[in-house]
Design a protein around this motif. Structure first.
Motif, PDB file in Angstrom:
ATOM      1  N   VAL A  21       2.456  -3.062 -47.883  1.00  0.00           N
ATOM      2  CA  VAL A  21       1.987  -1.705 -47.598  1.00  0.00           C
ATOM      3  C   VAL A  21       2.684  -0.725 -48.532  1.00  0.00           C
ATOM      4  N   ARG A  22       1.915   0.227 -49.070  1.00  0.00           N
ATOM      5  CA  ARG A  22       2.505   1.303 -49.865  1.00  0.00           C
ATOM      6  C   ARG A  22       2.341   2.617 -49.117  1.00  0.00           C
ATOM      7  N   GLY A  23       3.425   3.394 -49.058  1.00  0.00           N
ATOM      8  CA  GLY A  23       3.357   4.679 -48.379  1.00  0.00           C
ATOM      9  C   GLY A  23       4.629   5.472 -48.602  1.00  0.00           C
ATOM     10  N   ARG A  24       4.722   6.609 -47.913  1.00  0.00           N
ATOM     11  CA  ARG A  24       5.912   7.459 -48.011  1.00  0.00           C
ATOM     12  C   ARG A  24       6.795   7.257 -46.788  1.00  0.00           C
ATOM     13  N   ALA A  25       8.085   7.142 -47.050  1.00  0.00           N
ATOM     14  CA  ALA A  25       9.052   6.948 -45.970  1.00  0.00           C
ATOM     15  C   ALA A  25       9.382   8.294 -45.339  1.00  0.00           C
ATOM     16  N   ARG A  26       9.227   8.376 -44.030  1.00  0.00           N
ATOM     17  CA  ARG A  26       9.501   9.604 -43.300  1.00  0.00           C
ATOM     18  C   ARG A  26      10.644   9.378 -42.327  1.00  0.00           C
ATOM     19  N   ALA A  27      11.495  10.395 -42.193  1.00  0.00           N
ATOM     20  CA  ALA A  27      12.665  10.270 -41.326  1.00  0.00           C
ATOM     21  C   ALA A  27      12.245  10.083 -39.881  1.00  0.00           C
ATOM     22  N   VAL A  74      15.504   0.233 -54.674  1.00  0.00           N
ATOM     23  CA  VAL A  74      15.062   1.624 -54.725  1.00  0.00           C
ATOM     24  C   VAL A  74      16.245   2.504 -55.102  1.00  0.00           C
ATOM     25  N   ALA A  75      16.043   3.408 -56.070  1.00  0.00           N
ATOM     26  CA  ALA A  75      17.042   4.418 -56.447  1.00  0.00           C
ATOM     27  C   ALA A  75      18.420   3.800 -56.658  1.00  0.00           C
ATOM     28  N   GLU A  76      18.501   2.841 -57.567  1.00  0.00           N
ATOM     29  CA  GLU A  76      19.762   2.135 -57.813  1.00  0.00           C
ATOM     30  C   GLU A  76      20.697   2.935 -58.718  1.00  0.00           C
ATOM     31  N   SER A 131      10.349   9.338 -50.162  1.00  0.00           N
ATOM     32  CA  SER A 131      10.120   8.438 -51.290  1.00  0.00           C
ATOM     33  C   SER A 131       8.871   7.592 -51.056  1.00  0.00           C
ATOM     34  N   GLU A 132       8.102   7.387 -52.115  1.00  0.00           N
ATOM     35  CA  GLU A 132       6.961   6.476 -52.031  1.00  0.00           C
ATOM     36  C   GLU A 132       7.444   5.077 -52.382  1.00  0.00           C
TER      37      GLU A 132
END
Length: 205
Positions: free
Chosen positions: A44-50, A114-116, A165-166
């Motif tokens: 699944v691709r999407g945006r991570a929400r808090a 992610v974001a390394e 982040s996506e």
């Protein structure tokens, strides 16, 4: 509240998990819309929400939904040996145009790319103080840390998943009881994304 936990210290487990993750990505399985998901393995691709309180990464201080830190020392012909491997995540929502799903990240094995951020050190290049603290805490005896810090080469990496982040998530869709019931009926069932016993939850860009 989720706490940082040390990942199992099995020398072959992490490299093998990373290799399997890369091989699966080469299959180029197309992401599925969240609204179409059913029980089973999915991409699944999407945006991570808090979904709850943010976590602060120990080396960079970045805030996010979770982080992983890996510190390794050089071991000659054996290559690199993990000294510190810590991970802390909260559950979060993943959203795409078709809907959203909860990602159960707080208690699942996770592979994150992610974001390394990374760094290296050696006998003449001491690590940042916070990295030295992480090693000392893992060693439990400060006297045992000197060999790690000053007589070996070492490197560290830190990954952080920031809200908004996506990302691409590979995991197992499972059904769990929801938080609401209807009248005298049992709790409603909801779908969540999680890791499995043989495959970790994978978070990539």
């Amino acid at each position: 509240m989720a706490k940082a936990h040390a990942l199992p210290h099995t020398p072959w487990a992490r490299p093998l998990a990373g290799l399997l993750a890369r091989l699966r990505r080469r299959g180029k399985r197309a992401p599925s819309p969240i609204a179409s998901l059913g029980p089973g393995w999915a991409v699944v691709r999407g945006r991570a929400r808090a979904g709850s309180n943010a976590r602060r990464a120990p080396i960079s201080g970045r805030l996010g939904l979770g982080w992983r830190v890996l510190v390794e020392r050089e071991c000659g012909v054996r290559g690199w040996e993990p000294v510190v491997d810590l991970c802390e995540f909260v559950n979060f929502e993943l959203q795409d145009p078709s809907g959203s799903i909860c990602v159960r990240a707080c208690d699942c094995p996770i592979v994150i790319e992610v974001a390394e951020r990374r760094g290296r050190g050696g006998p003449f290049a001491p690590p940042p103080f916070v990295v030295a603290q992480l090693i000392a805490r893992a060693a439990r005896e400060p006297s045992a840390v000197q060999g790690v810090l000053f007589h070996k080469g070492f490197r560290w990496r830190e990954w952080v998943l920031e809200a908004g982040s996506e990302i691409l998530v590979r995991g197992r869709v499972i059904s769990e009881p929801g938080d609401e019931s209807t009248g005298y009926r049992a709790l409603t069932e909801v779908l969540v994304l999680a890791g499995g016993t043989t495959r970790p939850l994978e978070l990539t860009e």
